[in-house]
Enzyme design. Sequence first.
Site, short mmCIF file in Angstrom:
data_model
loop_
_atom_site.label_atom_id
_atom_site.label_comp_id
_atom_site.label_asym_id
_atom_site.label_seq_id
_atom_site.Cartn_x
_atom_site.Cartn_y
_atom_site.Cartn_z
N ASN A 7 74.52 85.75 9.63
CA ASN A 7 74.92 84.54 9.80
C ASN A 7 74.84 84.11 11.22
O ASN A 7 75.92 84.54 11.69
CB ASN A 7 76.33 84.63 9.01
CG ASN A 7 76.71 83.10 8.80
OD1 ASN A 7 76.22 82.06 9.52
ND2 ASN A 7 77.68 82.79 7.91
N ARG A 100 71.41 83.26 6.19
CA ARG A 100 71.97 81.81 6.38
C ARG A 100 70.91 80.96 7.23
O ARG A 100 70.93 81.41 8.46
CB ARG A 100 73.24 81.53 6.96
CG ARG A 100 73.72 80.28 6.97
CD ARG A 100 75.15 79.92 7.32
NE ARG A 100 75.34 78.70 7.54
CZ ARG A 100 75.90 78.21 8.51
NH1 ARG A 100 76.04 78.93 9.62
NH2 ARG A 100 76.19 76.84 8.86
N HIS A 188 76.41 72.60 5.16
CA HIS A 188 77.64 73.63 4.35
C HIS A 188 77.40 73.84 3.19
O HIS A 188 78.41 74.07 2.28
CB HIS A 188 79.17 72.68 4.67
CG HIS A 188 79.74 72.79 5.99
ND1 HIS A 188 80.47 71.71 6.47
CD2 HIS A 188 79.69 73.49 7.15
CE1 HIS A 188 80.84 71.77 7.63
NE2 HIS A 188 80.09 72.77 8.30
N ARG A 249 82.96 67.05 17.24
CA ARG A 249 82.09 65.87 16.79
C ARG A 249 82.84 64.62 16.38
O ARG A 249 83.78 64.79 15.50
CB ARG A 249 81.13 66.42 15.66
CG ARG A 249 80.07 67.38 16.19
CD ARG A 249 79.38 67.97 15.04
NE ARG A 249 79.71 69.24 14.74
CZ ARG A 249 79.48 70.23 13.65
NH1 ARG A 249 78.81 69.51 12.85
NH2 ARG A 249 79.72 71.34 13.57
N GLU A 392 80.73 82.47 2.57
CA GLU A 392 79.59 82.29 2.65
C GLU A 392 78.68 83.59 2.61
O GLU A 392 77.61 83.65 2.00
CB GLU A 392 79.13 81.44 4.08
CG GLU A 392 79.87 80.24 3.93
CD GLU A 392 79.37 79.58 5.49
OE1 GLU A 392 79.84 80.05 6.51
OE2 GLU A 392 78.91 78.20 5.33
#
Length: 408
Positions: A7, A100, A188, A249, A392
């Site tokens: 990942n 990923r 996501h 962000r 994940e």
Amino acid sequence: MKILVLNAGSSSQKSCLYDITDSAHFGSSPPQPLWESLVDWNRRQGIAEVKITTARGTVLERELSTQTRSAVMAQVLDTLWQEKTRVIDDLSEIDVVGHRVVHGGQQYCKSVIVTAEVKKAIADLASFAPLHNPINLEGIEAIEQALGDIPQVAVFDTAFHSQLPLAAAVYPGPYAWFEQGIRRYGFHGISHQYCARRAAQLMGRPFEDLRLIVCHLGNGCSLSAIRDGHSVDTTMGFTPLEGLMMGTRSGSIDPGISIYLLRQEGYTADRLERVLNQESGLKGISGLSADMRQIATGAAAGNTRAQLALDVFIHRLRSAMGAMLASLDRLDALVFTAGIGENSPSIRAAACEAFQCLGLQLDPIENERHPVDVDIAAPESAVRIFTIHTQEDWAIAQDCWHLINSQI
Ligand code: ADP
């Protein structure tokens, strides 16, 4: 089956090794990986800080002077069989490697075995995800160098959102945008899908029957509305900049602000990108930190800009939750995940408070207990509420297992 999961982030690389013996593993809580590694290039110039942890509790920390990502990966992989951190005898015991991959574009609606064609597609999509897809490809190539012709699987962060209805996916600009790939993709997705499935498992109900909102609130934040087993709306769009306010962000802003800054303030595209991605959000408003813990502490101590950052975060979270509801007709469960979602009872409480009119009610004691993978709704709540620890890497390992077994 021994499954290595990679990942990769822009300045970090998480890897772990799972051993899955049969699909019974998928029905219960996720297992501990045999081995985990974290490489961090961020903290000191020219140095890769490596931390290895094994299921036996062994911890090894090393500093490597930065060479290429593949050279660092080769040394990290060697810790799988080296004495102190040994979990396998030889790298040839690894059956498959899952990655990923951030952007799968319109082509990839599920995970795939990596071929030359898939590698080319990941490279071609780099213009849409310049910070991520090239690194994901480097990871795939590093494994080719270290482990030769081993099967590799690409698990895309966009795939779960690939069935967004056109009404949710198309931007209301010129239709030519859509034809050239400027549309909403969402991100996501591995986390949203994993958390939604886990909620269904905890509810003992078929995933496909449920209508859910998943709130992934970490440094990056996004929501998804889920029905019939897939995402039907989400807050991130063409890039992971759209939607909620995040750590650094901005999330969605009036596009006219960008035009104003470019024209009146002499911004370049690079400066605009930096401001919107790295100097906005919690950090930008508070001037204090991108870290929600520090924002909450600052607000509690009377820092007015920290309080404002918190207020804007909550306002935008609530309004985006309302927007997700519009695609669902009814709501069976609300799920909170990632750093803020899993750990901040006050953000969960503030988010839920706005929807009491729908009969949604938290159990205040359960909410404060920092539980994960449990229902924290009051017994009489019309909607179940879960905190779920996003996994994940485990989701990627499961996809690898299914793909490899379907090929046998
Ligand atoms: P990433 O998106 O980088 O994976 P994480 O999921 O780890 O990030 O989330 C990081 C965010 O979680 C940070 O804003 C951090 O402050 C927040 N966080 C972690 N623990 C807590 C906590 N106990 N209370 C509030 N926020 C927390």
